[in-house]
Design a protein around this motif. Structure first.
Motif, PDB file in Angstrom:
ATOM      1  N   ALA A  94      -3.626  -1.497  -3.064  1.00 32.95           N
ATOM      2  CA  ALA A  94      -3.792  -0.118  -3.518  1.00 32.95           C
ATOM      3  C   ALA A  94      -4.677   0.678  -2.553  1.00 32.95           C
ATOM      4  N   ILE A 113       8.353   3.928   3.425  1.00 30.56           N
ATOM      5  CA  ILE A 113       6.894   4.097   3.570  1.00 30.56           C
ATOM      6  C   ILE A 113       6.399   3.450   4.861  1.00 30.56           C
ATOM      7  N   PHE A 118       1.479   6.741  -4.953  1.00 28.11           N
ATOM      8  CA  PHE A 118       1.299   6.192  -3.612  1.00 28.11           C
ATOM      9  C   PHE A 118       0.006   5.387  -3.555  1.00 28.11           C
ATOM     10  N   SER A 119      -1.060   5.973  -4.062  1.00 23.63           N
ATOM     11  CA  SER A 119      -2.355   5.321  -3.936  1.00 23.63           C
ATOM     12  C   SER A 119      -2.434   4.040  -4.750  1.00 23.63           C
ATOM     13  N   SER A 154       1.383  -5.570   1.689  1.00 22.97           N
ATOM     14  CA  SER A 154       1.980  -5.558   0.352  1.00 22.97           C
ATOM     15  C   SER A 154       3.332  -4.857   0.358  1.00 22.97           C
TER      16      SER A 154
HETATM   17  N1  PHE Z   1      -1.365   2.192  -1.894  1.00 25.61           N
HETATM   18  C1  PHE Z   1      -1.285   2.116  -0.466  1.00 25.61           C
HETATM   19  C2  PHE Z   1      -2.355   3.061   0.104  1.00 25.61           C
HETATM   20  O1  PHE Z   1      -2.986   3.772  -0.635  1.00 25.61           O
HETATM   21  C3  PHE Z   1       0.082   2.414   0.061  1.00 25.61           C
HETATM   22  C4  PHE Z   1       1.196   1.707  -0.659  1.00 25.61           C
HETATM   23  C5  PHE Z   1       2.144   2.425  -1.364  1.00 25.61           C
HETATM   24  C6  PHE Z   1       1.270   0.305  -0.657  1.00 25.61           C
HETATM   25  C7  PHE Z   1       3.152   1.793  -2.071  1.00 25.61           C
HETATM   26  C8  PHE Z   1       2.282  -0.334  -1.349  1.00 25.61           C
HETATM   27  C9  PHE Z   1       3.213   0.405  -2.058  1.00 25.61           C
HETATM   28  O2  PHE Z   1      -2.558   3.124   1.274  1.00 25.61           O
END
Ligand code: PHE
Length: 453
Positions: free
Chosen positions: A21, A99, A224-225, A321
């Motif tokens: 995350a 992504i 996203f986060s 991840s």
């Molecule tokens: N959460 C990660 C970040 O904040 C990005 C991410 C998005 C990872 C979706 C895995 C799936 O940088």
């Protein structure tokens, strides 16, 4: 059958999930998206979304993963998802590549900035010069692509190592270190002369700046986060043994991620105001503001490179991840060797990152709806694929397998019965409906055609 790995402990899982995350989403993206959306209003909406939709979708993914011990596609198939629901899993694999295509580019910048800051190249408080160096660097046709390649190679290397060696170990020590450094930088930023205006900007809502676009940006940013909506948390949950209390783990992950995002806002925005920069400047905000902070801070020569090292590692645990979602599918469902499929996925991710990087320089004229390749990928993933994926996961858990998932939610702690009911109400109705309404009203190509607009 290859043996599936498992986290060595609940703590290991929490660190790994928090590692997924916490990444560029928190430290690079959150401050500039908050800055572009007027600050305080965005922050409040973001927090409200995380506490409701974010937490409920995260729990939905966690219980799917833990109860089935499978990758997203296999998990939904096993839960009698029929023909259509497993599409959630396939869509997640595509989203992972979308992504990765820009994530590794920005992560490559952080790698480059380790060296640039260590060499003293960035040791100036002249914001024009810092901005010029940043733009000059990201628009170069070759250098950033090489850094992105190096970062992709690192990611592949960690994923090949597998769950407990690769993923868990790297998260355990480095996350707390990053946290400590962010605290120091928050204090430095807040004590700069003129920082108060930035603090007010970030903490006092100006509702005149809030529109549906703000809400959709906050929703996308939350997904996203928290790494939601594409099966990352299903995959990580699948390595969790069945007797752990998922609710507590989920709560910890959401809290840590949100804490770091808010702290990143406190680290960047007051400094932006103190230096007289524009909070709505966009993706360069962190990369231009922080070198200035380092340049005039005691020990900045040391903290600068250290910060970029830790940021690169935070990005690495997130990229890992993303790639793990792809790898888990090929290993579990198609019986590929972990090493083979990870390397192939890495090659594809690298090829996709080339147009992203070039879209900031030599290919900046090639646009669609005024957006270059990198922006399109980010828009597709953040504002469309992740929220839609999250909506589908919610509906699946809430309507197709509510009984099994409720049981799993409570397993290990029967006292959670009432909370499980509230949660079910959220995954059934509140979250999907809210996501749907926000998508409709917030998407620039849908909103103008709605009868009430
Ligand atoms: N959460 C990660 C970040 O904040 C990005 C991410 C998005 C990872 C979706 C895995 C799936 O940088």
């Amino acid at each position: 059958m290859q043996a599936r790995g498992n986290w060595s402990s609940k703590f290991g899982f929490v660190m790994a999930a928090a590692g997924s995350a916490i990444g560029l989403g928190n430290i690079w993206k959150f401050p500039y998206v908050a800055g572009a959306n007027g600050g305080g209003g965005f922050l409040l909406i973001y927090l409200a979304i995380v506490a409701t939709i974010g937490f409920s979708v995260l729990m939905a993914e966690l219980v799917i993963g833990r109860s089935t011990q499978r990758n997203p596609v296999g998990a939904i198939k096993r839960l009698q998802g029929g023909k259509w629901w497993p599409l959630i899993g396939y869509a997640g694999i595509i989203t992972a590549f979308v992504i990765l295509s820009y994530y590794v580019v920005v992560a490559g910048w952080t790698l480059a900035y380790i060296f640039k800051s260590a060499s003293g190249l960035l040791a100036t408080t002249d914001d024009k010069a810092l901005g010029g160096m940043f733009t000059g660097f990201i628009s170069d046709p070759v250098e950033p692509v090489l850094w992105a390649g190096a970062f992709t190679a690192l990611t592949v290397f960690v994923v090949i190592g597998g769950v407990n060696q690769g993923l868990e170990r790297s998260s355990r020590i480095l996350m707390p270190a990053l946290f400590g450094l962010v605290v120091i930088l928050c204090i430095r930023s807040l004590t700069l002369p003129g920082a108060g205006a930035g603090w007010d900007f970030f903490t006092t809502p100006d509702w005149s700046k809030v529109t549906f676009q703000t809400v959709i940006d906050a929703l996308g940013q939350a997904f996203f986060s928290l790494s939601l909506g594409m099966g990352t948390i299903i995959t990580y949950g699948s390595y969790l043994s069945r007797d752990t209390d998922v609710v507590e783990s989920g709560f910890t992950v959401v809290s840590l991620d949100t804490l770091i995002a808010v702290m990143a806002g406190v680290m960047i925005l007051p400094a932006v105001f103190a230096f007289g920069l524009d909070p709505a400047a966009g993706p360069g905000l962190t990369f231009i503001t922080l070198p200035h902070v380092f340049a005039q801070m005691t020990g900045g020569v040391f903290f600068g490179p250290l910060f970029f090292v830790l940021l690169a590692i935070a990005a690495l645990t997130s990229a890992v991840s993303l790639l793990e979602v792809v790898t888990a599918y090929f290993v579990d469902e198609l019986g590929w060797k972990r090493k083979t499929c990870t390397i192939w996925a890495g090659v594809v991710a690298f090829l996709l990152c080339i147009p992203s990087s070039l879209s900031l320089g030599v290919w900046s004229d090639a646009t669609l709806f005024g957006k270059g390749f990198l922006d399109i990928m980010d828009f597709l993933a953040t504002n469309l694929m992740l929220p839609i994926g999250g909506m589908a996961i919610s509906l699946f858990v809430g309507w197709v397998v509510p009984k099994e998932m409720m049981d799993d939610f409570c397993s290990g702690n029967p006292k959670l019965g009432n909370l499980a009911k509230v949660w079910l109400f959220f995954v059934r109705i509140v979250s999907p409906l809210a996501i749907f309404v926000v998508l409709l009203n917030g998407l620039p190509f849908v909103a103008p055609y709605l009868p009430w607009n």
